[in-house]
Design an enzyme around this catalytic site. Structure first.
Site, PDB file in Angstrom:
ATOM      1  N   SER A 138     -12.000  -2.798 -33.041  1.00 18.55           N
ATOM      2  CA  SER A 138     -11.443  -3.992 -33.686  1.00 18.55           C
ATOM      3  C   SER A 138     -10.690  -3.577 -34.934  1.00 18.55           C
ATOM      4  CB  SER A 138     -12.560  -4.955 -34.074  1.00 18.55           C
ATOM      5  OG  SER A 138     -12.044  -5.954 -34.958  1.00 18.55           O
ATOM      6  N   TYR A 152     -20.296  -7.893 -37.234  1.00 16.48           N
ATOM      7  CA  TYR A 152     -19.308  -7.505 -36.229  1.00 16.48           C
ATOM      8  C   TYR A 152     -18.562  -6.233 -36.670  1.00 16.48           C
ATOM      9  CZ  TYR A 152     -15.221  -7.965 -33.153  1.00 16.48           C
ATOM     10  OH  TYR A 152     -14.222  -7.741 -32.225  1.00 16.48           O
TER      11      TYR A 152
HETATM   12  N1  LIG Z   1      -9.857 -11.325 -28.880  1.00 16.49           N
HETATM   13  C1  LIG Z   1      -9.719 -10.708 -30.050  1.00 16.49           C
HETATM   14  O1  LIG Z   1      -9.023 -11.213 -30.983  1.00 16.49           O
HETATM   15  C2  LIG Z   1     -10.353  -9.369 -30.291  1.00 16.49           C
HETATM   16  C3  LIG Z   1      -9.995  -8.690 -31.468  1.00 16.49           C
HETATM   17  C4  LIG Z   1     -10.569  -7.441 -31.716  1.00 16.49           C
HETATM   18  C5  LIG Z   1     -11.455  -6.894 -30.823  1.00 16.49           C
HETATM   19  N2  LIG Z   1     -11.795  -7.585 -29.686  1.00 16.49           N
HETATM   20  C6  LIG Z   1     -12.745  -6.933 -28.782  1.00 16.49           C
HETATM   21  O2  LIG Z   1     -12.217  -6.862 -27.486  1.00 16.49           O
HETATM   22  C7  LIG Z   1     -13.274  -6.884 -26.527  1.00 16.49           C
HETATM   23  C8  LIG Z   1     -12.996  -7.953 -25.489  1.00 16.49           C
HETATM   24  O3  LIG Z   1     -12.923  -9.197 -26.197  1.00 16.49           O
HETATM   25  P1  LIG Z   1     -12.235 -10.494 -25.542  1.00 16.49           P
HETATM   26  O4  LIG Z   1     -11.426 -11.126 -26.624  1.00 16.49           O
HETATM   27  O5  LIG Z   1     -11.613 -10.163 -24.248  1.00 16.49           O
HETATM   28  O6  LIG Z   1     -13.556 -11.398 -25.353  1.00 16.49           O
HETATM   29  P2  LIG Z   1     -13.904 -12.524 -24.253  1.00 16.49           P
HETATM   30  O7  LIG Z   1     -12.665 -13.186 -23.805  1.00 16.49           O
HETATM   31  O8  LIG Z   1     -14.976 -13.339 -24.906  1.00 16.49           O
HETATM   32  O9  LIG Z   1     -14.526 -11.683 -23.041  1.00 16.49           O
HETATM   33  C9  LIG Z   1     -15.712 -10.968 -23.266  1.00 16.49           C
HETATM   34  C10 LIG Z   1     -16.031 -10.140 -22.045  1.00 16.49           C
HETATM   35  O10 LIG Z   1     -17.183  -9.333 -22.346  1.00 16.49           O
HETATM   36  C11 LIG Z   1     -18.213  -9.665 -21.425  1.00 16.49           C
HETATM   37  N3  LIG Z   1     -19.505  -9.579 -22.077  1.00 16.49           N
HETATM   38  C12 LIG Z   1     -19.955 -10.258 -23.162  1.00 16.49           C
HETATM   39  N4  LIG Z   1     -21.213  -9.901 -23.461  1.00 16.49           N
HETATM   40  C13 LIG Z   1     -21.574  -8.986 -22.515  1.00 16.49           C
HETATM   41  C14 LIG Z   1     -22.746  -8.242 -22.265  1.00 16.49           C
HETATM   42  N5  LIG Z   1     -23.841  -8.371 -23.042  1.00 16.49           N
HETATM   43  N6  LIG Z   1     -22.763  -7.387 -21.211  1.00 16.49           N
HETATM   44  C15 LIG Z   1     -21.680  -7.250 -20.410  1.00 16.49           C
HETATM   45  N7  LIG Z   1     -20.541  -7.935 -20.591  1.00 16.49           N
HETATM   46  C16 LIG Z   1     -20.494  -8.784 -21.637  1.00 16.49           C
HETATM   47  C17 LIG Z   1     -17.917 -11.053 -20.935  1.00 16.49           C
HETATM   48  O11 LIG Z   1     -18.567 -11.254 -19.687  1.00 16.49           O
HETATM   49  P3  LIG Z   1     -18.893 -12.748 -19.131  1.00 16.49           P
HETATM   50  O12 LIG Z   1     -17.564 -13.314 -18.709  1.00 16.49           O
HETATM   51  O13 LIG Z   1     -19.806 -12.546 -17.992  1.00 16.49           O
HETATM   52  O14 LIG Z   1     -19.482 -13.505 -20.292  1.00 16.49           O
HETATM   53  C18 LIG Z   1     -16.392 -10.983 -20.839  1.00 16.49           C
HETATM   54  O15 LIG Z   1     -15.988 -10.289 -19.674  1.00 16.49           O
HETATM   55  C19 LIG Z   1     -14.571  -7.126 -27.322  1.00 16.49           C
HETATM   56  O16 LIG Z   1     -15.240  -5.908 -27.508  1.00 16.49           O
HETATM   57  C20 LIG Z   1     -14.055  -7.687 -28.638  1.00 16.49           C
HETATM   58  O17 LIG Z   1     -14.947  -7.425 -29.696  1.00 16.49           O
HETATM   59  C21 LIG Z   1     -11.259  -8.805 -29.403  1.00 16.49           C
END
Ligand SMILES: NC(=O)c1ccc[n+]([C@@H]2O[C@H](COP(=O)([O-])OP(=O)(O)OC[C@H]3O[C@@H](n4cnc5c(N)ncnc54)[C@H](OP(=O)(O)O)[C@@H]3O)[C@@H](O)[C@H]2O)c1
Length: 243
Positions: A138, A152
């Site tokens: 992140s 986080y």
């Molecule tokens: N979006 C942003 O602005 C942003 C910015 C910086 C970093 N990130 C990072 O990017 C990554 C993906 O984020 P995203 O924005 O794509 O989030 P998202 O849309 O909320 O998707 C989260 C994904 O992770 C899975 N997940 C959550 N908890 C889990 C667990 N305990 N075990 C296995 N799978 C799990 C979810 O599975 P289910 O569908 O089954 O719940 C889903 O596939 C994360 O690590 C996040 O911290 C995101």
């Protein structure tokens, strides 16, 4: 990436789903994990197959180290090898510092930091030269622009040391380890049309959110031949938020 096999955690939605589909489009067979979204994970497998690759969705909670090791072993058993692992599964604990519980601390560290370690360790046992380990971090490890994100940011910061250590441990075997730091990215975790999004966009240099495909493109570069001499690195894809 033809004949390569990738494992992407958290591949049912958002950034992980985009990474899975992109790696498939480049020829890799892809296993994804999820924890709740079985139907959406199945839809991502259909997209992987539509790209001409083999796909598999496995329910595996990243907080459960045993489940992660099992999914690595199943990948090798069913697909014959493992070449690329991407730790993307994540959660977004947010709130006043004084209200964060010890259980939340342990769960967040388990999903973000411990899971990435366990996955890398388990996959490295099977990887040959050309193996790729990639974590999704992140931009908050470089700058935390708002209150409420201490846990986080701490949990993602552990990935810097993990990545550098892995680069040294696995470099002699021709395996790379890298970290991609997304900034504000339009997913269910952080929708570009939420009430807070305008402020997040204002912090970027380019006045826009990233899309999951932006993050997937960088992961694909690191996972492909173009990434062969990149290891121990962190690449920020944040439209200039930390510029
Ligand atoms: N979006 C942003 O602005 C942003 C910015 C910086 C970093 N990130 C990072 O990017 C990554 C993906 O984020 P995203 O924005 O794509 O989030 P998202 O849309 O909320 O998707 C989260 C994904 O992770 C899975 N997940 C959550 N908890 C889990 C667990 N305990 N075990 C296995 N799978 C799990 C979810 O599975 P289910 O569908 O089954 O719940 C889903 O596939 C994360 O690590 C996040 O911290 C995101």
């Amino acid at each position: 990436m033809t004949r390569r096999v990738a494992l992407v955690t958290g591949g049912s939605r958002g950034i992980g789903a985009a990474i899975a589909v992109r790696l498939a489009a480049e020829g890799a067979d892809v296993v994804i994990t999820y924890v709740r979204s079985a139907e959406r994970a199945a839809a991502v497998v259909k997209e992987i197959e539509a790209a001409g690759a083999r796909g598999l969705a496995v329910a595996a909670d990243s907080a459960d180290a045993g489940a992660l090791v099992a999914v690595v072993e199943r990948t090798v058993a069913e697909f014959g090898r493992i070449d690329i692992v991407v730790s993307s599964a994540g959660i977004a604990p947010f709130g006043p510092l004084e209200e964060v519980t010890l259980a939340e601390v342990d769960n967040t560290l388990a999903i973000h930091a411990r899971a990435s370690f366990v996955l890398a360790q388990a996959a490295a046992r099977h990887m040959g030269p050309g193996g790729r380990i990639i974590c999704v971090g992140s931009s908050f490890v470089e700058r935390v622009p708002y209150p409420g994100w201490t846990l986080y940011a701490m949990s993602k910061s552990a990935l810097i040391g993990l990545t550098k250590g892995l680069a040294r441990d696995l470099g002699p075997r021709g395996i790379t380890a890298n970290l991609v730091h997304p900034g504000s990215t339009d997913t269910e975790m952080n929708p570009a049309d939420s009430p807070e999004a305008a402020e997040e966009r204002r912090y970027t240099a380019l006045d826009r959110y990233c899309s999951p495909d932006d993050i997937a493109a960088t992961v694909a570069h690191l996972a492909g031949e173009g990434g062969r001499n990149i290891t121990g690195a962190a690449i920020t894809v944040d439209a200039g938020t930390t510029a």
